[in-house]
Design an enzyme around this catalytic site. Structure first.
Site, PDB file in Angstrom:
ATOM      1  N   GLN A  25       4.267 -13.460  -1.436  1.00 49.69           N
ATOM      2  CA  GLN A  25       4.996 -12.314  -0.891  1.00 49.69           C
ATOM      3  C   GLN A  25       5.663 -12.658   0.454  1.00 49.69           C
ATOM      4  O   GLN A  25       6.709 -12.109   0.802  1.00 49.69           O
ATOM      5  CB  GLN A  25       4.067 -11.113  -0.681  1.00 49.69           C
ATOM      6  N   LYS A  30      -4.047  -8.482   2.631  1.00 48.31           N
ATOM      7  CA  LYS A  30      -3.841  -9.613   1.740  1.00 48.31           C
ATOM      8  C   LYS A  30      -4.760 -10.784   2.046  1.00 48.31           C
ATOM      9  O   LYS A  30      -4.982 -11.105   3.218  1.00 48.31           O
ATOM     10  CB  LYS A  30      -2.369 -10.066   1.831  1.00 48.31           C
ATOM     11  N   ASP A  82      -4.197  -2.565   3.759  1.00 49.30           N
ATOM     12  CA  ASP A  82      -4.327  -1.823   2.508  1.00 49.30           C
ATOM     13  C   ASP A  82      -5.412  -0.762   2.581  1.00 49.30           C
ATOM     14  O   ASP A  82      -5.370   0.233   1.871  1.00 49.30           O
ATOM     15  CB  ASP A  82      -4.596  -2.797   1.359  1.00 49.30           C
ATOM     16  N   ARG A  99      -4.798  -0.223  -9.286  1.00 53.53           N
ATOM     17  CA  ARG A  99      -5.225  -1.223  -8.302  1.00 53.53           C
ATOM     18  C   ARG A  99      -6.218  -0.546  -7.351  1.00 53.53           C
ATOM     19  O   ARG A  99      -5.950   0.558  -6.871  1.00 53.53           O
ATOM     20  CB  ARG A  99      -4.031  -1.799  -7.511  1.00 53.53           C
ATOM     21  N   ALA A 132       0.791  -1.232   0.000  1.00 49.07           N
ATOM     22  CA  ALA A 132       0.000   0.000   0.000  1.00 49.07           C
ATOM     23  C   ALA A 132       0.828   1.289   0.000  1.00 49.07           C
ATOM     24  O   ALA A 132       0.720   2.106  -0.930  1.00 49.07           O
ATOM     25  CB  ALA A 132      -0.992  -0.042   1.178  1.00 49.07           C
TER      26      ALA A 132
HETATM   27  C1  LIG Z   1       2.492  -2.207   4.257  1.00 48.61           C
HETATM   28  S1  LIG Z   1       1.132  -2.506   3.283  1.00 48.61           S
HETATM   29  C2  LIG Z   1       1.481  -4.048   2.624  1.00 48.61           C
HETATM   30  C3  LIG Z   1       0.254  -4.764   2.193  1.00 48.61           C
HETATM   31  O1  LIG Z   1       0.146  -4.749   0.754  1.00 48.61           O
HETATM   32  C4  LIG Z   1       0.162  -6.099   0.324  1.00 48.61           C
HETATM   33  O2  LIG Z   1      -0.606  -6.320  -0.810  1.00 48.61           O
HETATM   34  P1  LIG Z   1       0.116  -6.429  -2.271  1.00 48.61           P
HETATM   35  O3  LIG Z   1       1.366  -7.248  -2.078  1.00 48.61           O
HETATM   36  O4  LIG Z   1      -0.941  -7.098  -3.107  1.00 48.61           O
HETATM   37  O5  LIG Z   1       0.379  -5.009  -2.682  1.00 48.61           O
HETATM   38  C5  LIG Z   1      -0.399  -6.852   1.498  1.00 48.61           C
HETATM   39  O6  LIG Z   1      -1.792  -6.687   1.613  1.00 48.61           O
HETATM   40  C6  LIG Z   1       0.338  -6.184   2.617  1.00 48.61           C
HETATM   41  O7  LIG Z   1      -0.162  -6.392   3.886  1.00 48.61           O
END
Ligand SMILES: CSC[C@H]1O[C@H](OP(=O)(O)O)[C@H](O)[C@@H]1O
Length: 365
Positions: A191, A243, A232, A80, A47
């Site tokens: 991730q 996530k 997010d 997004r 985010a």
């Molecule tokens: C510090 S916010 C990180 C947050 O974003 C990730 O989503 P994505 O990898 O799809 O951008 C995930 O929700 C994380 O917790």
């Protein structure tokens, strides 16, 4: 830890997080379209990092004046839908351009690009300072010799600073509370396995990767004392989008009596929505579920569902760790109070003294 976002000589360089941990490669972005595609492909993700990258994307559009800035805002806002930091950053950049555009009407000598770059750098630097405050507040809920489970990546790669959830873990470790970390692999894009375990391993922490479906058994074995995740988008009642798979952990924590914390900057709180029902949940390409690192794992003809986020109800959240302190339920009230607090960034300096222990000059990351 390589910086996920770098502005150098008028171009934006984004660490290609799809290749981590086996390759460290940067994508050079010279226009806002490059940045939009990088966000959609999750070359840059997380985010806060998405918001920061988008802000620099607006700088890359500034040569076309306000019309192109508005074009870039529109394009980047379609990348997004879930992380609210993206929209917060775009709004801030568009406002800076509009306000500045009025000023340039009076003094054509002013350079819009320089002004917008200043605003984008300020967004980036403020995020770094905020995360140090989050880490300082958050370490207080981490007991010594704590076994922490985290999900996805809410670390330096997701934020451009020390991370939110991982920032709390790093600070607790630096302050001397021996921490053992378990990282959920976080299907489908892994991730947790690829990014969080790499960050923590590089920092010398005791980290173990588990499959997402092992979390319940790990808790039953008494190997989880605390769960801490990023966010997010947080609704004004504390419902939190994060996530996919985060909601599972919150329910498991409720059953096992384990504290479940969210760590996020206030720029992730969306006070315009009253609860989590209103959070737009991104649905991504089913092929991300159908493959693991490009290798197909089931038949093409079989449908797959790929929501990238889920929503954890506020009543499953023990606390929301922000730069303004640790918010507790009832969240509508505590969020309202937190949004009015004028944070003193002076404290971020003494965070550095901890982070630098045994670390490099740049605050240990
Ligand atoms: C510090 S916010 C990180 C947050 O974003 C990730 O989503 P994505 O990898 O799809 O951008 C995930 O929700 C994380 O917790």
């Amino acid at each position: 830890m390589p910086d996920p976002i770098k502005w150098e000589d008028g171009s934006l360089y984004l660490l290609d997080q799809r290749r981590i941990p086996f390759e460290v490669e940067y994508l050079k972005c010279t226009n806002y379209q490059d940045v939009a595609e990088a966000i959609e492909k999750m070359i840059v993700r997380g985010a806060p990092a998405i918001g920061i990258a988008a802000a620099y994307g607006i700088v890359l559009a500034s040569h076309g004046g306000l019309p192109m800035v508005k074009e870039a805002v529109s394009r980047l806002s379609k990348t997004r839908p879930t992380a609210v930091n993206l929209f917060w950053a775009l709004e801030k950049m568009e406002r800076a351009a509009t306000d500045f555009h009025d000023a340039t009407a009076k003094d054509p000598g002013l350079i819009l690009k320089d002004h917008l770059l200043e605003v984008a750098v300020d967004i980036h630097e403020e995020e770094r300072r905020i995360e140090k405050l989050i880490a300082l507040h958050g370490q207080s809920i981490v007991p010594p010799n704590c076994q922490v489970l985290t999900h996805c990546n809410a670390g330096a790669l997701a934020t451009g600073g020390i991370g939110t959830a991982l920032g709390v873990i790093r600070m607790a470790q630096k302050i001397g509370k021996a921490i053992k970390v378990y990282c959920d692999e976080t299907r489908p894009l892994l991730q947790g396995a690829r990014l969080s375990s790499w960050e923590l391993w590089m920092d010398g922490l005791d980290v173990t990767v588990i499959c997402d479906d092992m979390a319940a058994f790990l808790m039953k074995k008494g190997k989880v004392d605390l769960v801490i995740v990023g966010a997010d988008r947080i609704a004004s009642n504390g419902d939190t989008a994060n996530k996919i798979g985060t909601y599972n952990l919150a329910v498991l924590c409720k059953y096992h009596g384990i504290p479940f914390y969210v760590a996020a900057p206030r720029s992730t709180i969306d006070c315009s929505i009253k609860d989590g029902e209103a959070v737009p949940i991104e649905e991504r390409d089913p092929d991300e579920v159908r493959t693991v690192r490009g290798v197909k794992i089931f038949l093409e003809d079989i449908p797959a569902w790929n929501p990238a986020f889920d929503v954890t109800p506020g009543d499953l959240i023990s606390g929301i760790i922000t730069e303004a302190g640790i918010l507790k339920a009832p969240y509508r009230e505590s969020i309202e109070t937190a949004m009015r607090i004028d944070v003193n960034f002076e404290d971020a300096h003494w965070a550095d003294s901890y982070l630098k222990q045994g670390g490099s000059e740049d605050g240990g990351i």
